[in-house]
Design a protein around this motif. Structure first.
Motif, PDB file in Angstrom:
ATOM      1  N   ASP A   1     -20.295  41.203  14.298  1.00  0.00           N
ATOM      2  CA  ASP A   1     -21.096  40.681  15.397  1.00  0.00           C
ATOM      3  C   ASP A   1     -21.006  39.159  15.468  1.00  0.00           C
ATOM      4  OD1 ASP A   1     -22.510  40.248  13.075  1.00  0.00           O
ATOM      5  OD2 ASP A   1     -24.449  40.874  13.877  1.00  0.00           O
TER       6      ASP A   1
ATOM      7  N   THR B   1     -23.726  44.672  20.176  1.00  0.00           N
ATOM      8  CA  THR B   1     -23.316  46.013  20.568  1.00  0.00           C
ATOM      9  C   THR B   1     -21.824  46.221  20.351  1.00  0.00           C
ATOM     10  OG1 THR B   1     -25.016  45.995  22.287  1.00  0.00           O
ATOM     11  CG2 THR B   1     -23.322  47.691  22.448  1.00  0.00           C
TER      12      THR B   1
ATOM     13  N   GLY C   1     -21.541  49.703  16.545  1.00  0.00           N
ATOM     14  CA  GLY C   1     -21.718  48.325  16.126  1.00  0.00           C
ATOM     15  C   GLY C   1     -21.159  48.074  14.741  1.00  0.00           C
TER      16      GLY C   1
END
Length: 323
Positions: free
Chosen positions: A19, A321, A262
């Protein structure tokens, strides 16, 4: 064959490998954001391999590795090799901002990556830096050239069109992609996370962009194999395609064929929904049956469509996401 509760076949998996990102596009991540996954929370190459193998067993044949920015992972080549080696995976692609692509393009191709999507919202250096929180445009352009030379084609460039920010560059983007043999996809802004909602006043209905381009180019309706949610046209007399991804003005949920996982192993069945299922507890050796059942159960509850314009309020950022 993996199907959701509405009878749609799901054959496309997008896996975020991190992320984290080395840019800070204002509509994606807020300045100073610190809420990233820790190293121990992030899926390992072995866990990603088990995850993808389970989806492949259920009929998924296409995988895209995303982020954040996947190339910030120091073991990204190892991750690509693990996924590319899985039986049943016929197409492995990767989304990137292109900043580190110049150094890694050849290794990614050797590892089994077939093609790339590159995010690029401006061809003006100062504007690009403003949008991305200080990014260097030339490094991205050099990365695109290196990827083409390495054979990571067909390539797509994704550009989020924003009113008063870069909407005056749509023709320039078309010219750049036409000159380099790249497919261009314009994308509408989406209200994901507070940054996405803050950018809502920059929204442009892409039907307006298409009408504008038709005044300059002879555009012919077209398709792109595996083109996903984009509606494509082609410039007459060329092989240059332009796609329009319109999650707000013209949703494409009736043909949705994808799910996202994710970087922490959480399965998201829809961008515009907070419905999520943790898969990591099932990613250890010997948990195959539980993993398969959990995936099938989650897909049975996949929403019929997103509803960004209604009561849905997605609080997670796009980078959390997986793009």
């Amino acid at each position: 064959m993996l199907k959701d509760g509405h009878g749609r076949q799901v054959d496309y998996l997008r896996v975020s490998v991190t992320d984290r990102c080395d840019l800070r596009c204002f509509y994606c991540l807020p300045k100073g954001f610190k809420g990233f996954c820790g190293h121990e929370e992030r899926l390992s190459p072995e866990e990603i391999g088990r995850l993808v193998a389970a989806f492949a067993e259920l009929g998924v044949s296409r995988v895209r590795l995303t982020g954040g920015e996947p190339l910030v992972r120091t073991d990204i080549v190892e991750v690509c090799e693990a996924v590319a080696s899985i039986s049943g995976i016929e197409d492995l692609s990767l989304s990137t901002n292109g900043v580190r692509l110049g150094k890694l393009a050849g290794a990614l191709k050797t590892a089994g990556v077939d093609r790339l999507n590159v995010s690029l919202d401006s061809l003006r250096a100062e504007r690009f830096a403003e949008i991305t929180g200080g990014g260097d445009l030339q490094s991205v352009l050099d990365g695109v050239s290196a990827a083409i030379e390495a054979g990571l084609v067909p390539m797509k460039i994704n550009a989020v069109v924003m009113k008063g920010i870069n909407d005056d560059e749509v023709e320039a983007m078309v010219s750049y992609c036409d000159a380099h043999g790249i497919t261009l996809r314009f994308i509408e802004t989406m209200p994901m996370g507070q940054t996405g909602r803050d950018a809502a006043d920059r929204f442009i209905d892409l039907r307006e962009v298409r009408d504008r381009l038709e005044a300059t180019y002879d555009l012919i309706p077209d398709v792109f194999p595996g083109g996903g949610p984009a509606r494509y046209v082609r410039i007459a007399g060329t092989d240059t395609r332009i796609g329009f991804i319109t999650p707000l003005s013209q949703h494409f949920c009736d043909t949705c064929n994808r799910v996202r996982v994710g970087s922490d192993g959480v399965l998201y069945t829809c961008l515009g929904s907070e419905h999520a299922v943790a898969l990591r507890p099932w990613l250890q050796e010997g948990e195959r049956d539980g993993l398969i059942e959990t995936i099938q159960g989650a897909l049975a509850r996949k929403p019929a469509r997103h509803d960004f314009g209604g009561d849905t309020r997605v609080v997670r950022y796009m980078a959390q996401t997986g793009g």
